[in-house]
Design a protein around this motif. Structure first.
Motif, PDB file in Angstrom:
ATOM      1  N   GLU A 564     -40.769 -64.752  -0.207  1.00 44.04           N
ATOM      2  CA  GLU A 564     -42.087 -64.880  -0.820  1.00 44.04           C
ATOM      3  C   GLU A 564     -42.768 -63.526  -1.015  1.00 44.04           C
ATOM      4  OE1 GLU A 564     -44.430 -67.672   1.305  1.00 44.04           O
ATOM      5  OE2 GLU A 564     -43.139 -69.385   0.814  1.00 44.04           O
ATOM      6  N   GLY A 565     -41.969 -62.535  -1.440  1.00 44.30           N
ATOM      7  CA  GLY A 565     -42.526 -61.235  -1.787  1.00 44.30           C
ATOM      8  C   GLY A 565     -42.736 -60.282  -0.629  1.00 44.30           C
ATOM      9  N   ASP A 566     -42.406 -60.680   0.565  1.00 42.60           N
ATOM     10  CA  ASP A 566     -42.585 -59.813   1.732  1.00 42.60           C
ATOM     11  C   ASP A 566     -41.231 -59.532   2.386  1.00 42.60           C
ATOM     12  OD1 ASP A 566     -45.370 -59.644   1.540  1.00 42.60           O
ATOM     13  OD2 ASP A 566     -45.613 -61.560   2.579  1.00 42.60           O
ATOM     14  N   ILE A 567     -41.150 -58.378   3.062  1.00 40.67           N
ATOM     15  CA  ILE A 567     -39.966 -58.052   3.852  1.00 40.67           C
ATOM     16  C   ILE A 567     -40.102 -58.746   5.207  1.00 40.67           C
ATOM     17  CG2 ILE A 567     -38.629 -56.212   4.920  1.00 40.67           C
ATOM     18  CD1 ILE A 567     -39.703 -54.316   2.791  1.00 40.67           C
ATOM     19  N   VAL A 568     -39.204 -59.688   5.477  1.00 40.44           N
ATOM     20  CA  VAL A 568     -39.278 -60.419   6.748  1.00 40.44           C
ATOM     21  C   VAL A 568     -38.327 -59.820   7.787  1.00 40.44           C
ATOM     22  CG1 VAL A 568     -40.084 -62.561   5.720  1.00 40.44           C
ATOM     23  CG2 VAL A 568     -37.622 -62.145   5.903  1.00 40.44           C
ATOM     24  N   GLU A 569     -37.271 -59.138   7.309  1.00 43.45           N
ATOM     25  CA  GLU A 569     -36.346 -58.450   8.219  1.00 43.45           C
ATOM     26  C   GLU A 569     -35.840 -57.184   7.539  1.00 43.45           C
ATOM     27  OE1 GLU A 569     -34.511 -62.492  10.365  1.00 43.45           O
ATOM     28  OE2 GLU A 569     -33.195 -61.086   9.335  1.00 43.45           O
ATOM     29  N   LYS A 570     -35.531 -56.175   8.367  1.00 43.33           N
ATOM     30  CA  LYS A 570     -35.059 -54.915   7.806  1.00 43.33           C
ATOM     31  C   LYS A 570     -34.157 -54.238   8.820  1.00 43.33           C
ATOM     32  CE  LYS A 570     -38.100 -51.621   7.340  1.00 43.33           C
ATOM     33  NZ  LYS A 570     -39.202 -50.767   6.790  1.00 43.33           N
ATOM     34  N   GLY A 571     -33.007 -53.708   8.351  1.00 45.89           N
ATOM     35  CA  GLY A 571     -32.091 -53.024   9.252  1.00 45.89           C
ATOM     36  C   GLY A 571     -30.707 -52.946   8.658  1.00 45.89           C
ATOM     37  N   THR A 572     -29.733 -52.502   9.468  1.00 47.14           N
ATOM     38  CA  THR A 572     -28.345 -52.480   9.016  1.00 47.14           C
ATOM     39  C   THR A 572     -27.740 -53.869   9.190  1.00 47.14           C
ATOM     40  OG1 THR A 572     -27.494 -51.890  11.202  1.00 47.14           O
ATOM     41  CG2 THR A 572     -28.124 -50.063   9.728  1.00 47.14           C
ATOM     42  N   HIS A 573     -26.528 -54.017   8.704  1.00 43.04           N
ATOM     43  CA  HIS A 573     -25.844 -55.314   8.799  1.00 43.04           C
ATOM     44  C   HIS A 573     -25.741 -55.772  10.266  1.00 43.04           C
ATOM     45  CE1 HIS A 573     -22.847 -58.429   8.097  1.00 43.04           C
ATOM     46  NE2 HIS A 573     -22.056 -57.851   8.999  1.00 43.04           N
ATOM     47  N   ASP A 574     -25.264 -54.884  11.146  1.00 43.31           N
ATOM     48  CA  ASP A 574     -25.094 -55.258  12.560  1.00 43.31           C
ATOM     49  C   ASP A 574     -26.429 -55.534  13.233  1.00 43.31           C
ATOM     50  OD1 ASP A 574     -22.334 -55.041  12.364  1.00 43.31           O
ATOM     51  OD2 ASP A 574     -22.351 -52.902  12.913  1.00 43.31           O
ATOM     52  N   GLU A 575     -27.442 -54.714  12.911  1.00 43.01           N
ATOM     53  CA  GLU A 575     -28.774 -54.909  13.509  1.00 43.01           C
ATOM     54  C   GLU A 575     -29.371 -56.254  13.115  1.00 43.01           C
ATOM     55  OE1 GLU A 575     -30.146 -50.182  13.642  1.00 43.01           O
ATOM     56  OE2 GLU A 575     -30.831 -51.525  12.045  1.00 43.01           O
ATOM     57  N   LEU A 576     -29.193 -56.647  11.865  1.00 40.57           N
ATOM     58  CA  LEU A 576     -29.765 -57.906  11.405  1.00 40.57           C
ATOM     59  C   LEU A 576     -29.020 -59.107  11.980  1.00 40.57           C
ATOM     60  CD1 LEU A 576     -30.511 -57.027   7.671  1.00 40.57           C
ATOM     61  CD2 LEU A 576     -32.145 -57.283   9.532  1.00 40.57           C
ATOM     62  N   LEU A 577     -27.706 -58.974  12.146  1.00 38.95           N
ATOM     63  CA  LEU A 577     -26.970 -60.061  12.785  1.00 38.95           C
ATOM     64  C   LEU A 577     -27.424 -60.248  14.231  1.00 38.95           C
ATOM     65  CD1 LEU A 577     -23.268 -59.619  11.523  1.00 38.95           C
ATOM     66  CD2 LEU A 577     -24.915 -61.381  10.870  1.00 38.95           C
ATOM     67  N   ALA A 578     -27.712 -59.123  14.893  1.00 42.04           N
ATOM     68  CA  ALA A 578     -28.151 -59.184  16.299  1.00 42.04           C
ATOM     69  C   ALA A 578     -29.509 -59.854  16.433  1.00 42.04           C
ATOM     70  CB  ALA A 578     -28.192 -57.772  16.883  1.00 42.04           C
ATOM     71  N   LEU A 579     -30.335 -59.786  15.370  1.00 44.96           N
ATOM     72  CA  LEU A 579     -31.657 -60.416  15.413  1.00 44.96           C
ATOM     73  C   LEU A 579     -31.560 -61.945  15.413  1.00 44.96           C
ATOM     74  CD1 LEU A 579     -33.740 -58.214  12.918  1.00 44.96           C
ATOM     75  CD2 LEU A 579     -33.926 -58.278  15.411  1.00 44.96           C
ATOM     76  N   LYS A 580     -30.431 -62.461  14.901  1.00 49.99           N
ATOM     77  CA  LYS A 580     -30.218 -63.911  14.819  1.00 49.99           C
ATOM     78  C   LYS A 580     -31.373 -64.606  14.082  1.00 49.99           C
ATOM     79  CE  LYS A 580     -27.318 -64.191  18.945  1.00 49.99           C
ATOM     80  NZ  LYS A 580     -26.092 -64.305  18.119  1.00 49.99           N
ATOM     81  N   GLY A 581     -31.712 -64.028  12.934  1.00 52.39           N
ATOM     82  CA  GLY A 581     -32.804 -64.592  12.142  1.00 52.39           C
ATOM     83  C   GLY A 581     -32.339 -65.046  10.767  1.00 52.39           C
ATOM     84  N   THR A 582     -33.149 -64.762   9.770  1.00 49.38           N
ATOM     85  CA  THR A 582     -32.872 -65.217   8.400  1.00 49.38           C
ATOM     86  C   THR A 582     -31.555 -64.660   7.869  1.00 49.38           C
ATOM     87  OG1 THR A 582     -35.257 -65.282   7.964  1.00 49.38           O
ATOM     88  CG2 THR A 582     -33.803 -65.321   6.048  1.00 49.38           C
ATOM     89  N   TYR A 583     -31.307 -63.362   8.091  1.00 46.85           N
ATOM     90  CA  TYR A 583     -30.094 -62.742   7.572  1.00 46.85           C
ATOM     91  C   TYR A 583     -28.858 -63.373   8.202  1.00 46.85           C
ATOM     92  CZ  TYR A 583     -26.616 -59.223   6.316  1.00 46.85           C
ATOM     93  OH  TYR A 583     -25.498 -58.586   5.831  1.00 46.85           O
TER      94      TYR A 583
END
Length: 594
Positions: A564-583
């Motif tokens: 919806e026009g906002d950045i909800v997550e930001k990082g590298t591939h491994d960092e985003l997988l570790a967040l266990k979120g949208t990505y």
């Protein structure tokens, strides 16, 4: 203040007459003179009839030496011969000059429309069918051009003939001439009522024609999809619906306009009968010359001919008026904002590709904001990937970066310089772009690649093709680099088209690369070739990658997950997988087993 149709017609005339004034004015003058000479014929013949009747009367009365005044009659014949030769010569030169003037004028008008298209913002083409724009450039311009070339001189001739005819009628008999002129306001009143009803129908007809052209163009482009889903019958029914509407509107417009001619004929016949009685009475009891009676009665019919011609030309002129309104509306569409006092050229070699979004806000519709508060720093040489669901705002970010749209609030900077301090053409010279829908035009393969750098040499084109892993494919084609891409681009595969557009982007040697779903329409092997090509291309350049295939962005320096026009997550591939979120959910949905 809302412009009237007359004001729009005047605007178009001014546009057309800028460089061809005399080629359009002289035919009107020549035609007017020819019309005046033609209107003098009945009066001149009347002089001969009056003289002959006087001669016969003297001969019957036994006047000594009475006979036909041959010298006078010969003089009348010579005058009529000269007048008619001059009239025909003027008519010829009028047609000759007008043909050249109209073609030159509308060549210039098409050029203005083409230039206007290049100045219109992307938002205009997002909100209008391609067929509607094409209809303005082709059908509307042709309608006006044909109407002017075929009808202008006839209208001028008819109007001049009517004015001259009434002037001669007033000269012959002021009372009878004034009485005859009553027909003019009556006919104008009737015509205006009819034309008012038909004009809106003609405008609707042109708009429906534009809708029909847009529908045909759209369905023809997606012909294979129509076939795939067995939608032929539905397509035919929708076409018939638009076609039937156009049929009804066209019938109403043309039938209403055609009523003018029989009504005019009825008025002329009534006037003719009345004038025969009155002029006959004037000859018998008021001393009117017989030749003047003949001329006066003949002038009644001379009025009908031009009035009938005007009524026959009315539908074409009304259709042209509707087209003129559409052309002027197109030419007056809001253009991209002025770029005065902005840098028109950049030394690309001095730019590193550092991109910064500062609290950007944007909305296509003011009531529905898309980008609410977007900030991002992309270091020089980084690969920035943007992912998210459809409608999350990924392509909008690219549109703002390329200045296809301007931000509502905030700023975008490249190497510390606001993109709004540069002209659009200068700013876009920093970018190379590869879209999901690969666009090739009807030209050779070499010309399609050279589109990225118009002054590139053949060797540079070949090197770009090699870097894009497309050189080998080109070598296998008939004609090699001189092979023609057809109008639909259907003689090469989707993957090959994508590789050619990548070669085009590489040839431009940009500081910043943008890939908008560049690999979404290719197979795995071609995706691998594209990845290799893009790794070469991205080396030393900042790149923005919009991708649904998350396998293509594992090596990105930053991955932005948008919603919806906002950045909800930001990082590298491994960092985003570790967040266990949208990505992680997006990634797992593509790569989970069973």
């Amino acid at each position: 203040m809302k412009e009237t149709k007359l004001m729009k017609i005047r605007k178009l005339i001014n546009l057309c007459m800028r460089s061809n004034k005399y080629l359009l004015i002289l035919p009107v003058i020549f035609t007017s003179i020819g019309s005046m000479l033609g209107a003098l014929n009945p009066f001149i013949i009347g002089l001969a009839i009056t003289e002959l009747s006087a001669n016969v009367k003297d001969m019957m009365a036994g006047v000594p030496g009475a006979g036909v005044n041959q010298r006078y009659i010969l003089m009348i014949v010579v005058i009529m011969t000269i007048f008619n030769l001059l009239r025909q010569s003027l008519t010829y030169f009028s047609s000759y000059l007008l043909a050249g003037g109209v073609q030159n004028s509308f060549k210039d008008l098409r050029t203005q429309i083409s230039q206007k298209m290049n100045r219109l913002p992307v938002s205009y083409f997002d909100s209008h069918q391609q067929g509607e724009v094409l209809n303005t450039v082709t059908n509307d311009v042709d309608t006006v051009s044909n109407a002017i070339q075929q009808s202008l001189l006839s209208m001028v001739y008819s109007l001049t003939s009517i004015i001259t005819t009434f002037a001669m009628m007033l000269y012959i008999s002021l009372p009878l001439g004034l009485l005859s002129m009553l027909m003019i306001p009556v006919s104008i009143w009737i015509s205006s009522r009819i034309m008012k009803r038909s004009q809106s129908a003609f405008l609707s007809m042109q708009n429906t024609l534009a809708e029909l052209n847009g529908y045909i163009q759209e369905r023809y482009t997606g012909f294979s999809v129509v076939k795939l889903y067995n939608a032929e019958q539905d397509t035919i029914e929708q076409f018939q619906d638009i076609n039937n509407r156009m049929n009804k509107i066209g019938f109403k417009a043309n039938f209403t306009s055609s009523l003018i001619s029989p009504i005019m004929e009825l008025l002329v016949n009534i006037t003719y009968v009345v004038m025969i009685l009155l002029t006959g009475y004037a000859v018998l009891f008021s001393g009117m010359a017989l030749g003047n009676m003949q001329a006066f009665v003949q002038y009644i019919w001379l009025i009908y001919d031009p009035m009938g011609q005007i009524s026959q030309l009315t539908p074409a002129m009304q259709s042209a008026a509707a087209s003129i309104e559409r052309i002027i509306n197109f030419l007056e569409e809001s253009e991209e904002s002025e770029e005065r006092n902005k840098r028109n050229s950049l030394d690309i070699t001095k730019y590193r590709g550092h991109v910064e979004f500062n609290h950007v806000q944007f909305s296509y519709n003011k009531k529905n904001p898309i980008i609410k508060d977007f900030s991002l720093i992309a270091e020089s040489g980084q690969k920035i990937a943007i992912v998210g669901a459809t409608g999350a705002g990924k392509t909008t970010i690219i549109n703002l970066l390329m200045r296809f749209y301007d931000v509502d609030v905030g700023d975008i900077r490249i190497d510390g310089e606001s993109i709004y301090d540069m002209s659009r053409s200068a700013e876009r010279s920093l970018f190379g772009m590869v879209l999901q829908d690969a666009w090739l035009y009807n030209a050779t393969i070499e010309d399609n690649i050279r589109f990225g750098k118009l002054d590139a040499t053949h060797d540079e084109v070949v090197q770009a093709a090699k870097d894009a892993n497309v050189h080998h494919f080109i070598q296998t084609m008939p004609g090699v680099y001189n092979m023609m891409i057809n109008e639909e681009g259907s003689n090469v595969s989707l993957g090959q088209k994508q590789l050619l557009t990548i070669a085009r982007a590489l040839l431009a040697n940009p500081r910043i690369l943008i890939l908008d779903e560049a690999t979404s329409s290719v197979d795995t092997r071609l995706e691998m070739l594209i990845q290799i090509a893009m790794q070469r291309a991205m080396k030393g350049r900042t790149s923005f990658v919009i991708a649904h295939r998350l396998s293509t962005i594992k090596d990105a320096d930053q991955i932005l997950v948008m919603d919806e026009g906002d950045i909800v997550e930001k990082g590298t591939h491994d960092e985003l997988l570790a967040l266990k979120g949208t990505y992680e959910r997006l990634y797992n949905s593509q790569f989970s087993e069973g």
